[in-house]
Design a protein around this motif. Structure first.
Motif, mmCIF file in Angstrom:
data_model
loop_
_atom_site.group_PDB
_atom_site.id
_atom_site.type_symbol
_atom_site.label_atom_id
_atom_site.label_comp_id
_atom_site.label_asym_id
_atom_site.label_seq_id
_atom_site.Cartn_x
_atom_site.Cartn_y
_atom_site.Cartn_z
ATOM 1 N N LEU A 135 -3.692 8.380 -2.358
ATOM 2 C CA LEU A 135 -4.378 7.066 -2.520
ATOM 3 C C LEU A 135 -5.241 6.930 -1.451
ATOM 4 O O LEU A 135 -4.871 7.037 -0.355
ATOM 5 C CB LEU A 135 -3.425 5.876 -2.839
ATOM 6 C CG LEU A 135 -4.036 4.557 -3.269
ATOM 7 C CD1 LEU A 135 -4.717 4.731 -4.669
ATOM 8 C CD2 LEU A 135 -2.866 3.618 -3.123
ATOM 9 N N PRO A 136 -6.571 7.139 -1.941
ATOM 10 C CA PRO A 136 -7.493 6.787 -0.452
ATOM 11 C C PRO A 136 -7.147 5.293 0.054
ATOM 12 O O PRO A 136 -7.615 4.224 -0.489
ATOM 13 C CB PRO A 136 -8.934 6.881 -1.089
ATOM 14 C CG PRO A 136 -8.702 6.508 -2.521
ATOM 15 C CD PRO A 136 -7.551 6.752 -3.086
ATOM 16 N N LEU A 137 -6.522 5.353 0.961
ATOM 17 C CA LEU A 137 -6.054 4.062 1.625
ATOM 18 C C LEU A 137 -6.737 3.723 2.737
ATOM 19 O O LEU A 137 -7.362 4.225 3.567
ATOM 20 C CB LEU A 137 -4.848 4.124 2.471
ATOM 21 C CG LEU A 137 -3.280 4.228 1.412
ATOM 22 C CD1 LEU A 137 -2.266 4.184 2.267
ATOM 23 C CD2 LEU A 137 -3.371 2.957 0.452
ATOM 24 N N LYS A 189 0.764 -1.228 -0.033
ATOM 25 C CA LYS A 189 -0.048 -0.035 -0.052
ATOM 26 C C LYS A 189 0.894 1.141 0.042
ATOM 27 O O LYS A 189 0.624 2.318 -0.611
ATOM 28 C CB LYS A 189 -0.854 0.062 1.307
ATOM 29 C CG LYS A 189 -1.904 -0.969 0.964
ATOM 30 C CD LYS A 189 -3.095 -0.684 2.035
ATOM 31 C CE LYS A 189 -4.158 -1.808 1.972
ATOM 32 N NZ LYS A 189 -4.912 -1.908 3.384
ATOM 33 N N SER A 218 2.189 1.825 -3.401
ATOM 34 C CA SER A 218 1.223 2.163 -4.437
ATOM 35 C C SER A 218 0.886 3.502 -4.186
ATOM 36 O O SER A 218 0.564 4.438 -5.091
ATOM 37 C CB SER A 218 0.016 1.364 -4.166
ATOM 38 O OG SER A 218 0.377 -0.079 -4.478
#
Lengths: 111, 152
Positions: free
Chosen positions: B144-146, B129, B132
């Motif tokens: 990035l909406p983690l 994650k 990414s």
């Protein structure tokens, strides 16, 4: 290197049971040489090399060179990127849906 | 060269300097590190700390090597040494040019203390994650909406 090319490589690399088996093995034990990786599997070094080259091109396998040895590692990052693409979008839709829902019940409350 | 125990790689359409700045920026770190903030010294022997979103100290590490904009090696010491006493584990970031306009970011873990399977599992998800998020941030400028998972 556009996203489309990356993804074609990724899905092609995953679309083979032998390559998936190699990934499973690397998940269980990382940093393996080719000889150790294919020990007990019905495949030749040459065949395994081709599969590994494809997995490396798709960035599913990371290769570290140490002296004359090549060590192989499972790299899960591209799979996470695929997940983020669709799961992320799904979550965004759900949030948008909730915002719309809140707006509607608030309007209902005023009516 | 010592043998890494785990390796994570992302190819990112950016340049080496930009990725290095992002990786070593205290201000930008929450956007790619699950909301955690890093504190980083400028030289070997200096501190490398990770503070959770609540401000709690998650990593109280030390810079072992820093070669801008290509290599950063960190002693990944966690408060209380939950993996045990002795030489603590190390993390290395390496940034190299790959193809035209693309750089290769690799994160390697060097284990001197055994890491339980559950931690390795969490680490696999966590680093995937993080890499990414770095990729998305570099390429689109947006975080990035983690989903907040386990931290490595």
């Amino acid at each position: 290197m556009s996203r489309g090319v990356d993804e074609d490589l990724l899905f092609r690399a995953l679309a083979d049971p032998v390559r998936r088996q190699l990934l499973d093995r690397l998940r269980a034990a990382q940093g393996l040489t080719l000889a150790v990786l294919i020990d007990g599997l019905p495949m030749t070094r040459q065949g395994a090399s081709k599969h590994l080259a494809m997995l490396e091109a798709a960035n599913l396998v990371a290769v570290v060179r140490r002296g004359r040895e090549k060590l192989h590692y499972l790299n899960p990052v591209p799979i996470q990127q695929i997940a983020a693409r669709w799961i992320g979008a799904f979550e965004a839709d759900r949030v948008a849906g909730l915002v719309e829902f809140k707006r509607r019940i608030e309007e209902d409350g005023q009516a | 060269m010592d043998k890494p125990d785990l390796v994570y790689i992302a190819f990112i359409a950016t340049d080496v300097e930009k990725l290095w700045r992002l990786l070593t920026s205290e201000a930008d770190s929450p956007f790619w590190f699950f909301g955690c903030r890093i504190e980083i010294g400028g030289a070997a022997g200096g501190p490398y700390r990770v503070l959770g979103p609540d401000g709690a100290l998650a990593v109280d590490g030390e810079i072992l090597a820093i070669e801008p904009p290509h290599r950063l090696r960190i002693l990944w010491r966690m408060p209380g040494n939950p993996l045990g006493e002795g030489r603590q584990n190390e993390i290395q970031y390496r940034i190299e040019p790959a193809t035209e306009g693309v750089v290769k970011l690799s994160v390697s873990e060097f284990h001197h203390l055994p890491v339980p399977d559950a931690w390795q599992e969490a680490g696999r998800e966590g680093w995937s994650k993080i890499l990414s998020a770095l990729k998305t941030l570099c390429e689109t400028g947006r975080p990035l909406p983690l989903a907040m998972g386990e931290q490595p």
